[in-house]
Design a protein around this motif. Structure first.
Motif, PDB file in Angstrom:
ATOM      1  N   ILE A 129     -11.293 -36.952  49.653  1.00  0.00           N
ATOM      2  CA  ILE A 129     -11.793 -36.510  50.953  1.00  0.00           C
ATOM      3  C   ILE A 129     -10.824 -36.880  52.078  1.00  0.00           C
ATOM      4  N   PRO A 130     -10.265 -38.114  52.125  1.00  0.00           N
ATOM      5  CA  PRO A 130      -9.321 -38.432  53.209  1.00  0.00           C
ATOM      6  C   PRO A 130      -8.119 -37.490  53.243  1.00  0.00           C
ATOM      7  N   SER A 196     -23.072 -30.398  57.958  1.00  0.00           N
ATOM      8  CA  SER A 196     -24.208 -30.592  57.059  1.00  0.00           C
ATOM      9  C   SER A 196     -25.460 -29.872  57.525  1.00  0.00           C
ATOM     10  N   GLY A 197     -25.663 -29.789  58.820  1.00  0.00           N
ATOM     11  CA  GLY A 197     -26.862 -29.132  59.321  1.00  0.00           C
ATOM     12  C   GLY A 197     -28.044 -30.091  59.343  1.00  0.00           C
ATOM     13  N   MET A 203     -23.974 -34.863  49.155  1.00  0.00           N
ATOM     14  CA  MET A 203     -22.533 -35.102  49.267  1.00  0.00           C
ATOM     15  C   MET A 203     -22.095 -34.715  50.669  1.00  0.00           C
ATOM     16  N   GLU A 204     -21.875 -35.679  51.529  1.00  0.00           N
ATOM     17  CA  GLU A 204     -21.404 -35.415  52.883  1.00  0.00           C
ATOM     18  C   GLU A 204     -20.645 -36.633  53.394  1.00  0.00           C
ATOM     19  N   TRP A 205     -19.741 -36.403  54.340  1.00  0.00           N
ATOM     20  CA  TRP A 205     -18.851 -37.453  54.832  1.00  0.00           C
ATOM     21  C   TRP A 205     -18.660 -37.293  56.333  1.00  0.00           C
ATOM     22  N   ASP A 206     -18.323 -38.390  56.968  1.00  0.00           N
ATOM     23  CA  ASP A 206     -17.948 -38.354  58.380  1.00  0.00           C
ATOM     24  C   ASP A 206     -16.545 -37.769  58.511  1.00  0.00           C
ATOM     25  N   GLY A 210     -17.408 -34.026  62.833  1.00  0.00           N
ATOM     26  CA  GLY A 210     -18.818 -34.244  62.566  1.00  0.00           C
ATOM     27  C   GLY A 210     -19.075 -34.423  61.084  1.00  0.00           C
ATOM     28  N   ARG A 211     -20.278 -34.848  60.760  1.00  0.00           N
ATOM     29  CA  ARG A 211     -20.615 -35.108  59.366  1.00  0.00           C
ATOM     30  C   ARG A 211     -20.733 -33.783  58.605  1.00  0.00           C
ATOM     31  N   GLY A 212     -20.171 -33.770  57.407  1.00  0.00           N
ATOM     32  CA  GLY A 212     -20.221 -32.546  56.633  1.00  0.00           C
ATOM     33  C   GLY A 212     -19.460 -32.667  55.328  1.00  0.00           C
ATOM     34  N   PHE A 213     -18.860 -31.561  54.883  1.00  0.00           N
ATOM     35  CA  PHE A 213     -18.175 -31.541  53.588  1.00  0.00           C
ATOM     36  C   PHE A 213     -17.049 -30.523  53.649  1.00  0.00           C
ATOM     37  N   PRO A 214     -16.024 -30.679  52.806  1.00  0.00           N
ATOM     38  CA  PRO A 214     -14.866 -29.770  52.870  1.00  0.00           C
ATOM     39  C   PRO A 214     -15.167 -28.405  52.275  1.00  0.00           C
ATOM     40  N   GLY A 215     -14.414 -27.407  52.738  1.00  0.00           N
ATOM     41  CA  GLY A 215     -14.473 -26.098  52.104  1.00  0.00           C
ATOM     42  C   GLY A 215     -13.810 -26.146  50.735  1.00  0.00           C
ATOM     43  N   TRP A 216     -14.024 -25.086  49.983  1.00  0.00           N
ATOM     44  CA  TRP A 216     -13.524 -25.046  48.604  1.00  0.00           C
ATOM     45  C   TRP A 216     -12.003 -25.049  48.555  1.00  0.00           C
TER      46      TRP A 216
END
Length: 465
Positions: A129-130, A196-197, A203-206, A210-216
Motif C-alpha cells: 500500500i505505501p 471508502s464511503g 480493507m481500507e487505509w489512510d 482520505g481513507r480508502g483503497f487503491p485502484g486495481w
C-alpha cells in the motif's frame, strides 16, 4: 539462435534482447483471489511458465514477478461495482483477509500440480500500500489526476497516445458511451484511489486523499517498479488485459517516467468452451483443475493439451480433446521410461527444437518433433536424452514419472475395464458405482494419463510430480 517474440505494442515479431545481457525481468499479472482459478486462467499461467522456460533454455536468468490482487479489483473494469474481495467475503461468509489467503493457497497448489515454476517474487497488493500511495503522489505531482466524489482519478486526456497498446478509438468510445460516467471527465479515465464511503470496508487505509483503497491498476505499476525497476524487459497477461488493465498501467507509468514500464508486451489467448465464447467466473461457466481430477484426468494432461496450441491461438476445450491429450501423454511417458539412459541429446534435433521454441514459443511444432524423435531410428539413449532436454521447456515431468504395477485380481480388473468404458460413454453415475464396487473389493482406482490403475488400499498409487 535468436529468440523472437510477438510484441503487442508493435504488433509484430521482434528479436528479443534483454536490457542486461544474460538477465531478464518478467512481470506477470496474477489472480484476483476472491474465488478459485478456472482452467482458462491457468492457461495464461502455463503460457508464462513456457516463456520463462524458453528464456532459461536460451541461457537467460529470469527475475519473475507475479502479483496477487487481494484488494482493489472492482466487479467492473470501468470502476463500477464493489471490490471483488468484498463480494467474495459476502458470498462465503468469511473475512476478506481469510478468503484472500485461502484462494491464494488454492491457486499456488494448482500451479504446483501443473508443474508451473514458482516466481522469484510473489507480490501481494495489500503488502504494498505505501508504494501504491507513493506512485499516485508522483502521478498527482505530474498533473495527471483529479478528484471526484468517490476517488482520485487518472485524466487520460492528458496523454496523447493513451490506448496505443489496444489501438483504442478514443473518439469512438466517447461518441458511443451509453453509461453515465458520474464525475469522470472521460469514460476512459480510471480510479487510482477509491474512497471508502459511508459503509466501512474490511480493507481500507489512510491516505493523503482520505481513507480508502487503491485502484486495481496502480498495484502493478507500483510493484513492478519496486521489484524490476522503472524499465524492465517483458510484461505478460491474458488478452483481456490489453484494452483496460495494461493500457492503464502504461498510462500511469508514462505519467511518471515518460515511457511504458516494459519493452515487450505479450498476451495469451482465451481458452474457450465448445459451446460458449469464453470461460468466465462472473457467469459461473468455469471449470476448475479439481473438476478435471474429479473426472479422472491427470493435471498434466491439461498442460499437454495447452501445449498443442500456440499461446496466441484460441484453444477450444472439450472433454474429448482432454481425453486425447491424456492418451498422448501416456504414450509419451511410456515410450520415454522404456528407453535406456546414458545418452546425449542429438545436436541436430536440439537445434530444430530450439528454432521452433524461439519462433514465438511454437510448442505445437516442438511437440511434433518430440514424436518424430521416437520414430527417428536414433539410438534409444539418444532419443531419451533429446526428449529430456526438450522437456525442460515442455514441463511434463517425463523424467520423474514411473509406472506402478500391482497384482490385481481378474474380477477387479474387469470392474476397472467396465468403469473405463462407462467413463468413455460419459455414464458418470455408472462409473461412480463401479468405483464403489472396486473399493468394496479392497482396492482403489485412479485415472492417470496411461489409463486406470487399481491397487490395494494399502499401496501407493502413482502420483504426478
Amino acid at each position: 539462435m535468436t529468440l523472437k517474440l510477438y510484441d503487442t505494442w508493435e504488433r509484430r515479431l521482434r528479436p528479443f534482447a534483454p536490457l542486461e545481457p544474460g538477465r531478464a525481468g518478467l512481470y506477470a499479472c496474477g489472480p484476483t483471489v476472491y474465488d478459485h482459478a478456472h482452467i482458462g486462467n491457468l492457461r495464461t499461467y502455463l503460457f508464462g511458465d513456457l516463456l520463462r522456460r524458453v528464456l532459461q533454455l536460451n541461457g537467460i536468468e529470469v527475475r519473475h514477478v507475479v502479483n496477487i490482487t487481494d484488494v482493489g479489483h472492482l466487479t467492473s473494469d470501468a470502476d463500477l461495482g464493489e471490490d471483488k474481495m468484498e463480494k467474495g467475503s459476502r458470498r462465503t461468509g468469511r473475512s476478506a483477509w481469510d478468503i484472500a489467503a485461502f484462494y491464494t493457497d488454492a491457486f499456488q497448489r494448482d500451479l504446483e500440480r501443473l508443474r508451473i515454476l514458482p516466481p522469484t517474487v510473489w507480490a501481494r497488493a495489500t503488502d504494498h500500500i505505501p508504494e501504491q500511495i507513493a506512485f499516485i503522489l508522483d502521478i498527482e505531482r505530474a498533473g495527471f489526476t483529479y478528484r471526484t466524489a468517490d476517488g482520485i482519478y487518472f485524466d487520460t486526456t492528458r496523454l496523447e497516445r493513451y490506448g496505443h497498446l489496444a489501438r483504442l478509438d478514443i473518439a469512438g468510445l466517447q461518441a458511443g458511451h451509453r453509461v453515465d460516467p458520474g464525475d469522470k471527465r472521460s469514460p476512459t479515465d480510471f480510479a487510482l484511489w477509491k474512497f471508502s464511503g459511508a459503509e466501512q470496508r474490511q480493507m481500507e487505509w489512510d491516505s493523503p486523499w482520505g481513507r480508502g483503497f487503491p485502484g486495481w491498476h496502480i498495484e502493478c505499476s507500483a510493484m513492478s517498479t519496486r521489484y524490476l525497476g522503472a524499465l524492465f524487459d517483458i510484461h505478460i497477461g491474458g488478452e483481456d488485459h490489453v484494452p483496460v488493465h495494461h493500457s492503464n498501467e502504461i498510462a500511469q507509468h508514462e505519467a511518471c517516467h515518460g515511457h511504458p514500464p516494459a519493452r515487450y508486451w505479450l498476451h495469451g489467448a482465451f481458452l474457450r468452451l465448445q459451446d460458449s465464447d469464453k470461460m468466465s467466473k462472473s457467469d459461473g461457466s468455469f471449470i476448475r483443475l479439481d473438476s478435471l481430477v474429479e473426472r479422472g484426468f491427470d493435471p498434466l494432461a491439461y498442460r499437454y493439451l495447452a501445449l498443442t496450441a500456440h499461446y496466441r491461438s484460441k484453444l477450444v476445450f472439450s472433454w474429448t480433446a482432454l481425453e486425447a491429450a491424456q492418451t498422448a501423454l501416456g504414450r509419451l511417458r511410456r515410450a520415454y521410461v522404456e528407453l535406456p539412459s546414458g545418452g546425449v541429446a542429438d545436436p541436430a534435433y536440439r537445434e530444430r527444437m530450439l528454432a521452433e521454441l524461439n519462433d514465438d514459443l511454437n510448442t505445437p511444432r516442438a511437440l511434433a518433433l518430440a514424436w518424430e524423435v521416437l520414430k527417428s531410428g536414433l539410438p534409444g539413449a539418444v532419443q531419451k536424452a533429446t526428449l529430456g532436454w526438450l522437456d525442460e521447456v515442455l514441463g511434463l515431468g517425463l523424467d520423474t514419472w514411473r509406472p506402478e504395477t500391482h497384482a490385481v485380481p481378474d474380477a477387479v480388473l474387469a470392474l476397472v475395464e467396465a468403469r473405463r468404458q462407462a467413463r468413455l460413454d460419459k455414464r458418470w453415475a455408472d462409473a461412480d458405482a463401479l468405483r464403489t464396487a472396486i473399493e468394496d473389493q479392497g482396492f482403489v482406482v485412479r485415472d492417470t494419463a496411461e489409463g486406470s490403475v487399481a491397487a490395494p488400499k494399502t499401496a501407493t498409487l502413482p502420483v504426478t510430480d
